[in-house]
Design a protein around this motif. Structure first.
Motif, PDB file in Angstrom:
ATOM      1  N   ARG A  34       0.836  -1.207   0.000  1.00 35.00           N
ATOM      2  CA  ARG A  34       0.000   0.000   0.000  1.00 35.00           C
ATOM      3  C   ARG A  34       0.875   1.263   0.000  1.00 35.00           C
TER       4      ARG A  34
ATOM      5  N   ASP B  57       2.398   1.819  -3.356  1.00 31.86           N
ATOM      6  CA  ASP B  57       1.380   2.341  -4.264  1.00 31.86           C
ATOM      7  C   ASP B  57       1.207   3.844  -4.031  1.00 31.86           C
TER       8      ASP B  57
ATOM      9  N   SER C 181       2.286   0.701  -8.959  1.00 35.88           N
ATOM     10  CA  SER C 181       0.875   1.087  -8.963  1.00 35.88           C
ATOM     11  C   SER C 181       0.051   0.022  -9.672  1.00 35.88           C
TER      12      SER C 181
ATOM     13  N   ARG D 155      -7.020  -3.236  -5.010  1.00 37.95           N
ATOM     14  CA  ARG D 155      -5.827  -3.370  -5.840  1.00 37.95           C
ATOM     15  C   ARG D 155      -5.757  -4.766  -6.452  1.00 37.95           C
TER      16      ARG D 155
ATOM     17  N   TYR E  45      -2.862  -6.971  -8.621  1.00 37.53           N
ATOM     18  CA  TYR E  45      -1.468  -6.990  -9.044  1.00 37.53           C
ATOM     19  C   TYR E  45      -1.245  -7.992 -10.170  1.00 37.53           C
TER      20      TYR E  45
ATOM     21  N   ASP F 198       3.866  -6.521 -11.868  1.00 37.22           N
ATOM     22  CA  ASP F 198       3.866  -5.772 -10.605  1.00 37.22           C
ATOM     23  C   ASP F 198       4.647  -6.520  -9.535  1.00 37.22           C
TER      24      ASP F 198
END
Length: 143
Positions: A31, A34, A40, A49, A51, A55
């Motif tokens: 977090r 991000d 992001s 979120r 991923y 990522d």
């Protein structure tokens, strides 16, 4: 199953808890990354979120730079921004090379006029297939 346009590296598949496990981090760290713009992920409809494999690889790289190389988060952000810029520039170079190849291909043509007055583009060194004996070169682009 329809997979056209599907990229397994960028598909947003993992919720934050799974992504954190895969990256070997705490979800709160993800977090924070991000919020800082380091990694992001995409967002689900409920704003959760999601991923991708890419990522996860970025999260691991952030961790490596931080723990093994001792780079602070601001430095990691700068490194990642520069790497993204290099990738974008590489893609632009490829686009320009394709464009140049197209222009070169166009420059290798000549234009001929047939007896009927039609203008035909044809490769250099060749006469048009139609009216082979009556073609007349009227213009050739500069090299």
């Amino acid at each position: 199953m329809h997979t056209e346009g599907f990229d397994a590296d960028t598909a947003a598949l993992f919720v934050i808890s799974v992504a954190a496990d895969l990256a070997g981090m705490h979800p709160q760290t993800l977090r924070q990354y991000d919020r800082l713009g380091l990694v992001s992920p995409s967002r689900a409809r409920g704003r959760g979120r999601r991923y991708s494999a890419r990522d996860i690889a970025q999260l691991r790289e952030v961790q490596r730079l931080s723990q093994e190389d001792g780079v602070n988060l601001a430095g990691i952000k700068r490194i990642m921004d520069l790497e993204n810029q290099v990738l974008a520039l590489g893609q632009r170079v490829e686009e320009l090379e394709t464009e140049i190849a197209h222009v070169r291909q166009q420059a290798r043509r000549i234009f001929a006029a047939g007896m009927a007055g039609d203008i035909v583009a044809t490769p250099m060194g060749r006469r048009p297939e139609q009216q082979r004996s009556t073609a007349l070169v009227v213009w050739k682009p500069g090299r």
